[in-house]
Motif scaffolding. Structure first.
Motif, PDB file in Angstrom:
ATOM      1  N   THR A  20      -3.163   2.035  14.162  1.00 53.59           N
ATOM      2  CA  THR A  20      -3.269   2.974  13.039  1.00 53.59           C
ATOM      3  C   THR A  20      -2.996   4.413  13.431  1.00 53.59           C
ATOM      4  O   THR A  20      -2.582   5.213  12.595  1.00 53.59           O
ATOM      5  CB  THR A  20      -4.651   2.864  12.357  1.00 53.59           C
ATOM      6  N   THR A  21      -3.194   4.759  14.702  1.00 53.49           N
ATOM      7  CA  THR A  21      -2.931   6.129  15.155  1.00 53.49           C
ATOM      8  C   THR A  21      -1.608   6.260  15.895  1.00 53.49           C
ATOM      9  O   THR A  21      -1.288   7.336  16.387  1.00 53.49           O
ATOM     10  CB  THR A  21      -4.070   6.633  16.069  1.00 53.49           C
ATOM     11  N   GLN A  62      -2.591   0.191   8.528  1.00 50.85           N
ATOM     12  CA  GLN A  62      -3.789   0.864   8.051  1.00 50.85           C
ATOM     13  C   GLN A  62      -4.973   0.103   8.621  1.00 50.85           C
ATOM     14  O   GLN A  62      -4.806  -1.010   9.130  1.00 50.85           O
ATOM     15  CB  GLN A  62      -3.785   0.891   6.525  1.00 50.85           C
ATOM     16  N   PRO A  63      -6.174   0.672   8.581  1.00 60.25           N
ATOM     17  CA  PRO A  63      -7.316  -0.026   9.178  1.00 60.25           C
ATOM     18  C   PRO A  63      -7.428  -1.480   8.729  1.00 60.25           C
ATOM     19  O   PRO A  63      -7.211  -1.794   7.559  1.00 60.25           O
ATOM     20  CB  PRO A  63      -8.520   0.798   8.716  1.00 60.25           C
ATOM     21  N   CYS A  64      -7.736  -2.355   9.678  1.00 60.78           N
ATOM     22  CA  CYS A  64      -7.819  -3.796   9.444  1.00 60.78           C
ATOM     23  C   CYS A  64      -9.274  -4.195   9.232  1.00 60.78           C
ATOM     24  O   CYS A  64     -10.195  -3.457   9.552  1.00 60.78           O
ATOM     25  CB  CYS A  64      -7.242  -4.551  10.639  1.00 60.78           C
ATOM     26  N   SER A  65      -9.461  -5.398   8.743  1.00 60.47           N
ATOM     27  CA  SER A  65     -10.810  -5.895   8.464  1.00 60.47           C
ATOM     28  C   SER A  65     -11.554  -6.254   9.742  1.00 60.47           C
ATOM     29  O   SER A  65     -10.971  -6.390  10.813  1.00 60.47           O
ATOM     30  CB  SER A  65     -10.720  -7.136   7.573  1.00 60.47           C
ATOM     31  N   GLN A  80      -9.101 -14.180  13.079  1.00 62.43           N
ATOM     32  CA  GLN A  80      -8.498 -14.139  11.747  1.00 62.43           C
ATOM     33  C   GLN A  80      -8.930 -12.827  11.115  1.00 62.43           C
ATOM     34  O   GLN A  80     -10.131 -12.526  11.067  1.00 62.43           O
ATOM     35  CB  GLN A  80      -8.993 -15.315  10.898  1.00 62.43           C
ATOM     36  N   VAL A  81      -7.968 -12.031  10.648  1.00 62.49           N
ATOM     37  CA  VAL A  81      -8.279 -10.731  10.052  1.00 62.49           C
ATOM     38  C   VAL A  81      -7.380 -10.471   8.855  1.00 62.49           C
ATOM     39  O   VAL A  81      -6.345 -11.110   8.690  1.00 62.49           O
ATOM     40  CB  VAL A  81      -8.108  -9.571  11.069  1.00 62.49           C
ATOM     41  N   ARG A  82      -7.779  -9.508   8.044  1.00 63.14           N
ATOM     42  CA  ARG A  82      -6.918  -9.023   6.962  1.00 63.14           C
ATOM     43  C   ARG A  82      -6.279  -7.738   7.460  1.00 63.14           C
ATOM     44  O   ARG A  82      -6.962  -6.826   7.904  1.00 63.14           O
ATOM     45  CB  ARG A  82      -7.718  -8.791   5.688  1.00 63.14           C
ATOM     46  N   VAL A  83      -4.956  -7.699   7.414  1.00 61.43           N
ATOM     47  CA  VAL A  83      -4.183  -6.563   7.912  1.00 61.43           C
ATOM     48  C   VAL A  83      -3.462  -5.912   6.734  1.00 61.43           C
ATOM     49  O   VAL A  83      -2.816  -6.588   5.944  1.00 61.43           O
ATOM     50  CB  VAL A  83      -3.144  -7.030   8.964  1.00 61.43           C
ATOM     51  N   LYS A  84      -3.589  -4.587   6.637  1.00 61.00           N
ATOM     52  CA  LYS A  84      -2.843  -3.839   5.628  1.00 61.00           C
ATOM     53  C   LYS A  84      -1.764  -3.068   6.353  1.00 61.00           C
ATOM     54  O   LYS A  84      -2.049  -2.305   7.271  1.00 61.00           O
ATOM     55  CB  LYS A  84      -3.750  -2.890   4.850  1.00 61.00           C
ATOM     56  N   TRP A  85      -0.521  -3.300   5.961  1.00 65.41           N
ATOM     57  CA  TRP A  85       0.603  -2.670   6.627  1.00 65.41           C
ATOM     58  C   TRP A  85       1.730  -2.408   5.649  1.00 65.41           C
ATOM     59  O   TRP A  85       1.733  -2.897   4.526  1.00 65.41           O
ATOM     60  CB  TRP A  85       1.075  -3.497   7.782  1.00 65.41           C
ATOM     61  N   GLN A  86       2.670  -1.611   6.094  1.00 65.95           N
ATOM     62  CA  GLN A  86       3.830  -1.250   5.291  1.00 65.95           C
ATOM     63  C   GLN A  86       5.053  -1.341   6.188  1.00 65.95           C
ATOM     64  O   GLN A  86       5.063  -0.797   7.295  1.00 65.95           O
ATOM     65  CB  GLN A  86       3.675   0.167   4.751  1.00 65.95           C
ATOM     66  N   ILE A  87       6.071  -2.059   5.716  1.00 64.52           N
ATOM     67  CA  ILE A  87       7.306  -2.197   6.472  1.00 64.52           C
ATOM     68  C   ILE A  87       8.376  -1.357   5.791  1.00 64.52           C
ATOM     69  O   ILE A  87       8.671  -1.545   4.609  1.00 64.52           O
ATOM     70  CB  ILE A  87       7.742  -3.673   6.559  1.00 64.52           C
ATOM     71  N   GLN A  88       8.927  -0.408   6.546  1.00 63.42           N
ATOM     72  CA  GLN A  88       9.908   0.563   6.077  1.00 63.42           C
ATOM     73  C   GLN A  88       9.410   1.240   4.827  1.00 63.42           C
ATOM     74  O   GLN A  88       8.271   1.673   4.774  1.00 63.42           O
ATOM     75  CB  GLN A  88      11.273  -0.080   5.940  1.00 63.42           C
ATOM     76  N   ALA A  89      10.220   1.351   3.791  1.00 60.57           N
ATOM     77  CA  ALA A  89       9.816   2.076   2.585  1.00 60.57           C
ATOM     78  C   ALA A  89       9.200   1.153   1.543  1.00 60.57           C
ATOM     79  O   ALA A  89       8.958   1.562   0.418  1.00 60.57           O
ATOM     80  CB  ALA A  89      11.018   2.798   1.991  1.00 60.57           C
ATOM     81  N   GLY A  90       8.926  -0.086   1.911  1.00 62.82           N
ATOM     82  CA  GLY A  90       8.342  -1.039   0.978  1.00 62.82           C
ATOM     83  C   GLY A  90       6.898  -0.701   0.642  1.00 62.82           C
ATOM     84  O   GLY A  90       6.286   0.190   1.224  1.00 62.82           O
ATOM     85  N   ALA A  91       6.379  -1.422  -0.309  1.00 60.05           N
ATOM     86  CA  ALA A  91       4.985  -1.227  -0.704  1.00 60.05           C
ATOM     87  C   ALA A  91       4.053  -1.761   0.382  1.00 60.05           C
ATOM     88  O   ALA A  91       4.383  -2.730   1.075  1.00 60.05           O
ATOM     89  CB  ALA A  91       4.723  -1.962  -2.018  1.00 60.05           C
ATOM     90  N   ALA A  92       2.914  -1.116   0.525  1.00 54.96           N
ATOM     91  CA  ALA A  92       1.911  -1.603   1.475  1.00 54.96           C
ATOM     92  C   ALA A  92       1.426  -2.961   0.997  1.00 54.96           C
ATOM     93  O   ALA A  92       1.303  -3.208  -0.198  1.00 54.96           O
ATOM     94  CB  ALA A  92       0.760  -0.618   1.575  1.00 54.96           C
ATOM     95  N   GLN A  93       1.180  -3.849   1.944  1.00 53.12           N
ATOM     96  CA  GLN A  93       0.684  -5.172   1.592  1.00 53.12           C
ATOM     97  C   GLN A  93      -0.470  -5.538   2.510  1.00 53.12           C
ATOM     98  O   GLN A  93      -0.566  -5.052   3.628  1.00 53.12           O
ATOM     99  CB  GLN A  93       1.799  -6.214   1.700  1.00 53.12           C
TER     100      GLN A  93
END
Length: 125
Positions: A20-21, A62-65, A80-93
């Motif tokens: 994240t940093t 972004q911070p993960c679970s 097993q975790v929930r990961v929030k990320w964004q690839i290129q200019a796409g929407a964060a998922q």
């Protein structure tokens, strides 16, 4: 939890901070030499391509679970975790991800990140 499980959770927390940093030096230390990121669309990043994507901000985390209880074998650990990320200019998922770590003489290293729907990959560092 035993000491080995706690050490794995500590490594995971360091990894999340580095992702994240965009701490490239820490990522280089925490990712195993043969680390791979497997996306659900079939794209695979090897260690240095993965680090480059983070450094160039084409892949943002972004911070993960908080992870589920670690599943450990002799020298491997899985979270097993929930990961929030964004690839290129796409929407964060936000996706459920399986993180596989390998233990070496220096501690735990991330070997593989992928969707739980992708079968586990048997490889060594």
């Amino acid at each position: 939890m035993d000491a080995n499980q706690l050490a794995l959770i500590d490594c995971y927390q360091q990894l999340v901070t580095a992702l994240t940093t965009q701490d490239i030096c820490q990522l280089d230390r925490l990712l195993a030499t043969t680390a791979e990121l497997h996306l659900i669309n079939g794209r695979t990043y090897v260690k240095y391509d993965w680090i480059d994507a983070i450094q160039n901000e084409t892949l943002r985390y972004q911070p993960c679970s908080t992870p589920d209880a670690p599943q450990l074998t002799t020298s491997r650990g899985t979270l097993q975790v929930r990961v929030k990320w964004q690839i290129q200019a796409g929407a964060a998922q936000t996706d459920q991800q399986r993180l596989t770590f390998v233990q070496d003489c220096n501690g735990w290293r991330l070997l593989d990140q992928c969707s739980p729907a992708i079968p586990a990959i048997e490889k060594s560092d």
